[in-house]
Design a protein around this motif. Structure first.
Motif, PDB file in Angstrom:
ATOM      1  N   GLU A   1       0.852  -1.184   0.000  1.00 14.05           N
ATOM      2  CA  GLU A   1       0.000   0.000   0.000  1.00 14.05           C
ATOM      3  C   GLU A   1       0.889   1.235   0.000  1.00 14.05           C
ATOM      4  OE1 GLU A   1      -2.815   0.028   3.152  1.00 14.05           O
ATOM      5  OE2 GLU A   1      -3.783  -1.854   2.548  1.00 14.05           O
ATOM      6  N   VAL A   2       0.465   2.269  -0.679  1.00 14.86           N
ATOM      7  CA  VAL A   2       1.204   3.533  -0.723  1.00 14.86           C
ATOM      8  C   VAL A   2       0.349   4.592  -0.044  1.00 14.86           C
ATOM      9  CG1 VAL A   2       2.248   5.303  -2.179  1.00 14.86           C
ATOM     10  CG2 VAL A   2       2.390   2.889  -2.846  1.00 14.86           C
ATOM     11  N   PRO A   3       0.874   5.267   0.975  1.00 18.12           N
ATOM     12  CA  PRO A   3       0.069   6.262   1.689  1.00 18.12           C
ATOM     13  C   PRO A   3      -0.158   7.508   0.859  1.00 18.12           C
ATOM     14  CG  PRO A   3       2.325   6.302   2.475  1.00 18.12           C
ATOM     15  CD  PRO A   3       2.229   5.144   1.517  1.00 18.12           C
ATOM     16  N   ALA A   4      -1.082   8.330   1.310  1.00 14.47           N
ATOM     17  CA  ALA A   4      -1.425   9.547   0.577  1.00 14.47           C
ATOM     18  C   ALA A   4      -0.229  10.486   0.459  1.00 14.47           C
ATOM     19  CB  ALA A   4      -2.586  10.254   1.277  1.00 14.47           C
ATOM     20  N   ALA A   5       0.661  10.457   1.442  1.00 14.22           N
ATOM     21  CA  ALA A   5       1.829  11.347   1.420  1.00 14.22           C
ATOM     22  C   ALA A   5       2.869  10.924   0.397  1.00 14.22           C
ATOM     23  CB  ALA A   5       2.461  11.420   2.801  1.00 14.22           C
ATOM     24  N   GLY A   6       2.715   9.741  -0.182  1.00 15.32           N
ATOM     25  CA  GLY A   6       3.600   9.355  -1.270  1.00 15.32           C
ATOM     26  C   GLY A   6       4.605   8.275  -0.935  1.00 15.32           C
ATOM     27  N   ARG A   7       5.410   7.951  -1.941  1.00 11.98           N
ATOM     28  CA  ARG A   7       6.375   6.855  -1.869  1.00 11.98           C
ATOM     29  C   ARG A   7       7.433   7.073  -0.795  1.00 11.98           C
ATOM     30  NH1 ARG A   7      10.762   5.176  -5.753  1.00 11.98           N
ATOM     31  NH2 ARG A   7      10.687   2.889  -5.919  1.00 11.98           N
ATOM     32  N   ARG A   8       7.644   8.309  -0.411  1.00  9.70           N
ATOM     33  CA  ARG A   8       8.687   8.624   0.571  1.00  9.70           C
ATOM     34  C   ARG A   8       8.431   7.972   1.933  1.00  9.70           C
ATOM     35  NH1 ARG A   8       7.379  14.872   0.154  1.00  9.70           N
ATOM     36  NH2 ARG A   8       6.904  14.044  -1.918  1.00  9.70           N
TER      37      ARG A   8
END
Length: 853
Positions: free
Chosen positions: A711-718
């Protein structure tokens, strides 16, 4: 005469008051108030359905009487039919004050089992709030929980009613049953019935005080908001566990035991070591037991990510039903057989797993953080997760107590293939502002001049600590590396402007930016094409770069991760950077830049349990390969080690004979022209191709989380790879199957890739990679897997892969000194400054030697 009359009057008033209280005339709780029959009947039907679902139906005669009363819509008869089953009657007055009295029902509790009890509510206020059952004998048995830790892991419910006063009488667990068809709020009806669940961790006879409220401060004054009850409690059954490993040998497993309502056993609020309240699972060894009440259960078993997670049903019969078979010694309800099964076995390929960073104390998860738990408790965690090595690191807050468990060798609780070694994390000592460091394989845990304390004599920067550890044969590295290495686009852009905007116009011209280390190429940043960079363009550039691997965005250098790593690596005293527990891009990006400068820094896997990641040890792990014969690659189990040598394991970690993983992804073989990581360099006389071969496998079931990259959070890949925070709702979903991208990385850049099915099978890969200059080659699957590199040396020239990498390292040192110089003791500051300047000069020389930007 008058005195006598006065005494008689006082006596009469007193007796009348007492009789009124006894009769319920003062503040009385009426028996059967008037209420409309239809909504009451609907409520009672749901109650009866729920009691049937919970396995405690009302007697047939009661059910018949209720049905008749409901049929004729007689609310008084409905109440009269059901009230004999009521244990507690609650009255809520118009001011929402709550009082309670004992009902006529007789209830026998079940140790370690939730017993349903009927509650009658007389709602004089028609309030629709949540009704809460409370008891001074209920609540958590632990204390010391830190709010930040619980917020990170979305487990704030574990903070409720902590046992801060160390009360030893907390043997109850109480809750209102609010699952469908019941409601989590009062209906507002004048009369309704609800169901409470009561559990006792003790058996025999116990008096408990039960109360109710609608929120803090809404109980009635005095003692009318609670009532004492003497409970008889039937003992639970000891269910014996037969736990066998994949090879049939006895072992320890991770177990989650749930009933059909989802309750976890033993209840987390009632756990003390060796069971930890912040984990849903418990760990049990073959032959041990778990106390359970009669009923149906689902037991989920496993032993870390290398094993299948299996579920099986368990029926525990009640005492009377099982007495006959129990007397004959054949009570199958008291025994459960658990056979563990692997989907992968890295040991067959010579790899032995470890978590180099776990804690037995100091973290807020332990009731007495300064003391913590004993080695036997930690060993249970390590073995139960299938780790071969667990490094228990004592740190500042618990140093005075936990240091007693240190020894130059593994602790005596260790087994041949499961090692527990006590060492140090330098955190809470003097140097933590320059980064926390892990010191492994120490022979001595007392820094010279510290007198066995954590407050005296310790250096206030990390280079001297690492030198001290290396002098005694220790292995050194930084903990939770990404802490402080994250990129904040706004501040980063502001620093660039402040440093290079010579004319002070708030813009960077092409000439001004010519000497700056920009996060992207000039043309990419200059989105409006005006040949100058403004604040918004620089912020956007840093924001884009933060999601890339590698990147040149300057981190904040303000945390407790790998802050001083560019100094200590240049000084030759740092062996590894930790990975697999914090944000993956920041971990690997820092490592890549140092590798590009030609330094032999390795990567190792950790969890920082339970401070950073509290669910289980080994969420991040390193797999160290012991020297093995070529024939072992056939997965011949007869050639596995009989005993792990901890010192040799640490040496393998330092040499990079390893890969890091979350345990759900594996590189069981990785070679460049036949050379595996940590065993030597590949020499080429001129540019050409090398043959890269690998054997990889990925779990057929992987947790669906940000940590695993599914899963990738809304804040991004970072944020991907981070285990410190959940970055999403807590759930137990898994991703079944799918594909994983395997990349071959040369000097930080992917040069070949192939998708591989996540099917639990070993897949052999081969690539031809062109080598134009000296560099390093590794295999990765972002964010789950990374091998250590194999260096390819072209024409005997050192690795100087990137001028920008060297400049990045130099500038992080510069920023760290600006941020943290004040944290270094004045008496140490001159030596630290000289060391920092020496490291910066080295990176400048490397930049000058680099032919590639």
């Amino acid at each position: 005469m008058r005195v006598g009359l006065r005494l008689i009057l006082i006596s009469l008033v007193y007796c009348w008051s007492e009789q009124c209280l006894a009769d319920g005339l003062l503040g009385a709780i009426p028996d059967r108030p008037s209420v409309e029959a239809q909504p009451l009947a609907a409520n009672v039907r749901r109650v009866i359905t729920t009691l049937n679902m919970l396995g405690t139906p009302v007697a047939e005669s009661v059910a018949t009487s209720l049905n008749e009363a409901i049929e004729v819509k007689d609310s008084d008869r409905i109440q009269k039919s059901l009230d004999e089953q009521v244990l507690l009657t609650v009255q809520i007055n118009p001011e929402e004050r709550v009082k309670v009295r004992r009902g006529p029902a007789k209830v026998i509790l079940q140790q370690h089992g939730f017993t349903p009890v009927l509650v009658k509510i007389l709602n004089g206020s028609t309030v629709t709030k949540r009704l809460r059952i409370i008891s001074p004998q209920a609540g958590a048995v632990y204390a010391g929980v830190a709010k930040l830790s619980m917020l990170r892991q979305q487990s704030v419910e574990l903070m409720e009613n902590e046992n801060n006063n160390r009360d030893k009488e907390r043997f109850l667990a109480v809750e209102m049953f609010t699952q469908p068809p019941m409601s989590d709020r009062l209906s507002g009806l004048e009369v309704e019935y609800a169901i409470a669940l009561i559990l006792s961790t003790e058996s025999g006879k116990r008096e408990a005080t039960i109360g109710f409220d609608l929120g803090q401060g809404e109980q009635d004054l005095g003692f009318r908001g609670e009532v004492p009850i003497l409970f008889p409690i039937r003992p639970a059954h000891a269910v014996r566990l037969s736990i066998l490993d994949d090879d049939g040998s006895p072992t320890t497993a991770s177990l989650i035991v749930r009933d059909h309502l989802g309750h976890v056993y033993p209840p987390q609020a009632k756990r003390l070591a060796p069971d930890f309240f912040f984990q849903p699972q418990i760990y049990r060894a073959d032959g041990e037991t778990i106390l359970l009440p009669p009923g149906e259960f689902i037991i989920q078993s496993g032993r870390g990510p290398e094993y299948w997670t299996r579920e099986q049903k368990l029926t525990v019969k009640d005492e009377q039903a099982s007495k006959e078979v129990h007397d004959q010694g054949t009570d199958s309800s008291r025994l459960i057989n658990i056979r563990l099964e692997r989907w992968v076995n890295p040991q067959r390929f010579g790899f032995y797993s470890g978590d180099h960073h776990i804690h037995a104390a100091g973290c807020a998860h332990y009731t007495s953080p300064t003391e913590g738990v004993v080695p036997e408790d930690m060993f249970r965690q390590v073995k139960g997760e299938g780790l071969n090595v667990g490094c228990v690191l004592t740190w500042g807050p618990c140093y005075g107590y936990q240091r007693q468990f240190f020894a130059p060798k593994p602790h005596d609780v260790s087994e041949p293939l499961t090692i527990l070694k006590y060492d140090l994390e330098i955190s809470g000592f003097g140097s933590q502002a320059l980064g926390h460091v892990c010191l492994l394989n120490l022979q001595d845990q007392t820094y010279p001049g510290s007198d066995g304390t954590e407050t005296k004599g310790w250096p206030t920067w990390t280079t001297p600590l690492m030198r001290w550890a290396k002098s005694q044969g220790g292995i050194t590295g930084y903990a939770h590396s990404a802490s402080g290495l994250w990129v904040e686009p706004g501040p980063a852009a502001k620093r660039l402007l402040k440093k290079y905007d010579r004319d002070g116009d708030g813009l960077l011209s092409f000439d001004e930016a010519n000497s700056a280390l920009l996060p992207e190429a000039w043309a990419t940043i200059d989105t409006n094409g005006d040949r100058q960079l403004d604040d918004s363009e620089l912020i956007a550039s840093h924001d884009r770069s933060a999601d890339r691997l590698p990147n040149l965005a300057m981190p904040e250098m303000n945390g407790v991760g790998a802050m001083e790593i560019c100094v200590t690596t240049a000084e030759g005293v740092c062996d590894f950077i930790s990975a697999m527990d914090t944000r993956r891009i920041q971990e690997w990006n820092t490592w890549y830049h140092l590798l590009n400068c030609g330094f032999p820094l390795k990567v190792s896997g950790e969890t920082d349990f339970p401070c950073m990641s509290s669910r289980r040890v080994g969420q991040g792990r390193v797999y160290v390969q012991f020297p093995l014969e070529q024939s072992l690659l056939s997965a011949d189990t007869s050639k596995q080690l009989e005993r792990i040598d901890f010192t040799e394991w640490c040496q393998g970690l330092a040499k990079g004979r390893s890969y890091v993983s979350d345990g759900f992804a594996h590189a069981l073989d990785f070679r460049v022209n036949g050379t595996s990581p940590g065993t030597g360099d590949v020499e080429l006389s001129s540019p050409g191709k090398v043959k890269v071969t690998a054997s990889v496998c990925f779990a057929p079931e992987t947790p669906s989380t940000v940590a695993q990259g599914t899963e990738v959070p809304a804040a991004g890949r970072r944020l991907v790879g981070d285990t410190v925070e959940l970055h999403g709702p807590r759930r137990e979903a898994v991703q079944r199957g799918g594909e994983r991208l395997v990349e071959i990385v040369f000097n930080g850049q992917p040069v070949a890739k192939q998708t591989v099915p996540a099917d639990g099978q070993i897949h052999k890969l081969a690539f031809d990679i062109t080598i134009p200059n000296s560099g390093w080659i590794a295999l990765r699957n972002f964010p789950q897997l990374h091998t250590n590199p194999v260096n390819v040396i072209l024409a005997k020239k050192p690795i100087r892969a990137s001028r920008s990498s060297a400049r990045w390292c130099e500038q992080t040192i510069e920023l760290l000194w600006l941020n943290r110089e004040r944290n270094i003791a004045p008496t140490e500051r001159d030596e630290a400054r000289q060391t920092f300047e020496r490291a910066k000069a080295r990176y400048r020389r490397i930049a000058e030697q680099s032919e590639l930007e």
